[in-house]
Structure formats: C-alpha cells, structure tokens
Design an enzyme around this catalytic site. Structure first.
Site, mmCIF file in Angstrom:
data_model
loop_
_atom_site.group_PDB
_atom_site.id
_atom_site.type_symbol
_atom_site.label_atom_id
_atom_site.label_comp_id
_atom_site.label_asym_id
_atom_site.label_seq_id
_atom_site.Cartn_x
_atom_site.Cartn_y
_atom_site.Cartn_z
ATOM 1 N N SER A 42 0.835 -1.206 0.000
ATOM 2 C CA SER A 42 0.000 0.000 0.000
ATOM 3 C C SER A 42 0.863 1.247 0.000
ATOM 4 C CB SER A 42 -0.885 0.060 1.247
ATOM 5 O OG SER A 42 -1.561 -1.140 1.428
ATOM 6 N N HIS A 74 -9.529 -5.787 -12.751
ATOM 7 C CA HIS A 74 -8.572 -5.171 -11.832
ATOM 8 C C HIS A 74 -7.381 -6.088 -11.611
ATOM 9 C CE1 HIS A 74 -10.812 -1.678 -9.837
ATOM 10 N NE2 HIS A 74 -11.478 -2.023 -10.931
ATOM 11 N N ARG A 96 0.314 -8.062 -3.675
ATOM 12 C CA ARG A 96 0.612 -9.288 -2.935
ATOM 13 C C ARG A 96 -0.686 -9.957 -2.513
ATOM 14 N NH1 ARG A 96 3.162 -5.740 0.976
ATOM 15 N NH2 ARG A 96 5.022 -7.023 1.069
ATOM 16 N N THR A 97 -0.587 -11.237 -2.171
ATOM 17 C CA THR A 97 -1.708 -11.937 -1.548
ATOM 18 C C THR A 97 -1.517 -11.823 -0.045
ATOM 19 O OG1 THR A 97 -1.875 -13.479 -3.394
ATOM 20 C CG2 THR A 97 -2.829 -14.189 -1.302
ATOM 21 N N HIS A 98 -2.556 -11.361 0.645
ATOM 22 C CA HIS A 98 -2.475 -11.213 2.097
ATOM 23 C C HIS A 98 -3.030 -12.450 2.791
ATOM 24 C CE1 HIS A 98 -2.144 -6.936 0.952
ATOM 25 N NE2 HIS A 98 -1.466 -6.816 2.080
ATOM 26 N N GLU A 197 -5.949 -3.213 14.604
ATOM 27 C CA GLU A 197 -5.839 -3.601 16.011
ATOM 28 C C GLU A 197 -6.769 -2.762 16.882
ATOM 29 O OE1 GLU A 197 -3.165 -2.559 14.122
ATOM 30 O OE2 GLU A 197 -2.860 -4.651 13.553
ATOM 31 N N SER A 216 1.300 -7.788 6.653
ATOM 32 C CA SER A 216 2.042 -8.481 5.582
ATOM 33 C C SER A 216 3.494 -8.666 5.987
ATOM 34 C CB SER A 216 1.966 -7.664 4.283
ATOM 35 O OG SER A 216 2.698 -6.465 4.407
ATOM 36 N N ASN A 239 -0.232 5.704 9.098
ATOM 37 C CA ASN A 239 -1.155 6.128 10.169
ATOM 38 C C ASN A 239 -0.566 5.715 11.508
ATOM 39 O OD1 ASN A 239 -2.177 3.312 8.965
ATOM 40 N ND2 ASN A 239 -2.619 3.346 11.163
#
Ligand code: 8IG
Length: 276
Positions: A42, A74, A96-98, A197, A216, A239
């Site tokens: 991201s 997409h 990526r695959t999470h 979290e 990740s 953030n």
C-alpha cells in the site's frame, strides 16, 4: 484444474509451481534472469514508477500459481524493469496476496518463491502500516530491522528449521542509510487482519517490542530467507496505530499519506535499487 487449486493440493510442491512461474516469466519477458525483486505494498505503487524502463508487463494471474483478480478488470501486474543506468533487471510484483484473504500461506509467499526461482538474489518488500512512535508523521518511511510474526503460522512446512538472526540484511540496511541517513528503523509486527488492532493490541505490540503494525511482510521475509534471498523491507508508516492517534483509522488517510510520500519514497526506492 486452475493453478490456484494446484498450489493447494497436498501433493503439490510449491517450489515446483514457483519454478514453472519463473519459466513463464522468462518466456514472456525474454529476460533469462532477474537480479532483484520488489513487492509493492500500500502506498508504494507510484514510488516504483521510476525504477527504470518497464520492458514487459504481465497480468499476474496469467503466471502459474498467481490468483485470478478479485475484481474483474482489476488485474495486478507483474513487470520486468531494466534498472536505470544498469543492464540488470528487476521483477516488480505489483501486488501481494495477504494472509487475511484466506487462500493460505502458500499463496502469500508464492511471489517471493517465484522471484527466487527467476534468479533474484535479493528482494525488497514494501508495505503500508501503522506506527507506534507518535514522533513519526504519517508518510514516514521506516526500515524494518526485525519482526514479530503474530500470525501463528509459517510459510515453511515440515521440519524446516531456518535461522532468522539476521533476517533483515544489515548490508542492505546500511546501503539504504547511505541513500538517506535520516531513515528510521523499527520492529514490524504482523497481525493477521483484515481488521486493524484495538488500542489494547497496539499497546501489547509496543510492550513486546514493536514499532510498526501491519498485515504483511513477515511471512514473505521468512520464505525469502529460506529461498536464499537477501531481504530488505521498507514500511511506509501511513497512520498511527489505534489508540495512539486521537482519531479513528481510515483507509482514506492511508491513501492520502501514500500519495503525499510518493516523491520521497520514489527517490529512495530508485536510489536503493540502483545500488543493490
Ligand atoms: I496502511 O494500523 C495500515 N496497515 N495491522 N494496522 C495494521 N495494518 C495496517 C495499519 C495498521 N495501517
């Protein structure tokens, strides 16, 4: 049978699928060997635009073992990029695959295993994440020095004991610091997600030694080390972690911080990649 189910078959060796994927990449790109790989997280898409000349772009799902796009039209792209000013090639995995997608760990680490099978010696794992240090402004890049894998899983199967003492290469971190001596370092804790979290979990992560919280990177780093790759991981702290920030987390904030940081992290990434 689709490739996706093949990676899931108990009799499938995931390294066989990675070798097939690497062969398909070599055929499609005409590049026999990629020297380096990058996984874009991201906020890092734009930053990777200036690494060099894109020689070939392949919709990732056309490569063995990579999943079909979640949304029609997409598709993530895998690119072969000639690194600016060199005759070396980088394999750029555009997404990526999470773990939170629920496809299983083999899917999460298929990209780095494929990268290793293409000949890459090093991988740069990038991500967007939350930060625990209130001094760090959203949009701050942070080098990962070490990690806490809080996913309760591993990409390795069976009695595969791998030493992780120096998982995040000191050599590559030194090189990143040469490019930007002000770069902060931190310990990255991977949670499974996809929820962020709670404030208590962020406090817990801090007590355990984390500076960054994300979804990740640690499983990919473990698989990369096992495959013999040198690992550099760079987080974009987009953030503050829940409870540290006075305002609730929003995806819009994440996107905004990524866009604002793009010029800085773009230069940083290009200069690091040029030196690896
Ligand atoms: I961007 O605050 C991003 N990804 N776990 N926590 C976790 N993942 C994240 C966060 C965060 N921000």
């Amino acid at each position: 049978m689709t490739d996706l189910s093949r990676l899931d078959e108990p009799d499938t060796d995931p390294f066989d699928v990675a070798r097939e994927a690497a062969e398909a990449i070599a055929v499609r790109t005409g590049v026999e060997r990629h020297d380096l790989a990058l996984v874009l997280g991201s906020g890092w898409g734009e930053a990777a635009e200036h690494l060099g000349e894109t020689v070939t772009e392949i919709p990732s799902h056309e490569i063995p073992g990579f999943s079909a796009p979640a949304v029609v039209g997409h598709s993530a792209m895998t690119r072969s990029v000639r690194i600016a000013g060199t005759d070396r090639f980088a394999l750029v995995l555009g997404s990526r695959t999470h773990l939170y997608e629920g496809k299983g760990v083999r899917h999460v680490v298929h990209g780095v295993r494929t990268a290793a099978a293409t000949g890459a010696r090093a991988v740069v794992l990038t991500n967007g994440c939350g930060g625990l240090n209130p001094q760090w402004a959203p949009g701050t890049p942070v080098l990962v020095r070490d990690h806490l894998n809080l996913t309760a899983t591993s990409p390795l199967e069976g009695a595969t004991f791998v030493d992780l003492t120096d998982l995040y290469s000191q050599r590559l971190r030194d090189l990143a610091h040469e490019v930007d001596p002000t770069l902060a370092e931190g310990v990255y804790a991977q949670f499974r997600g996809p929820h962020y979290e709670t404030p208590a979990e962020v406090r817990m992560a801090g007590i355990m030694g984390a500076d960054l919280v994300g979804m990740s990177t640690t499983l990919e780093a473990i698989a990369a080390r096992h495959a013999g790759l040198e690992v550099l991981a760079i987080s974009l702290m987009t953030n503050l972690g829940a409870g540290i920030s006075p305002v609730p987390l929003s995806h819009a904030e994440v996107i905004e911080a990524g866009q604002a940081a793009a010029p800085r992290i773009g230069r940083l990434l290009a200069e690091i990649v040029g030196r690896i």
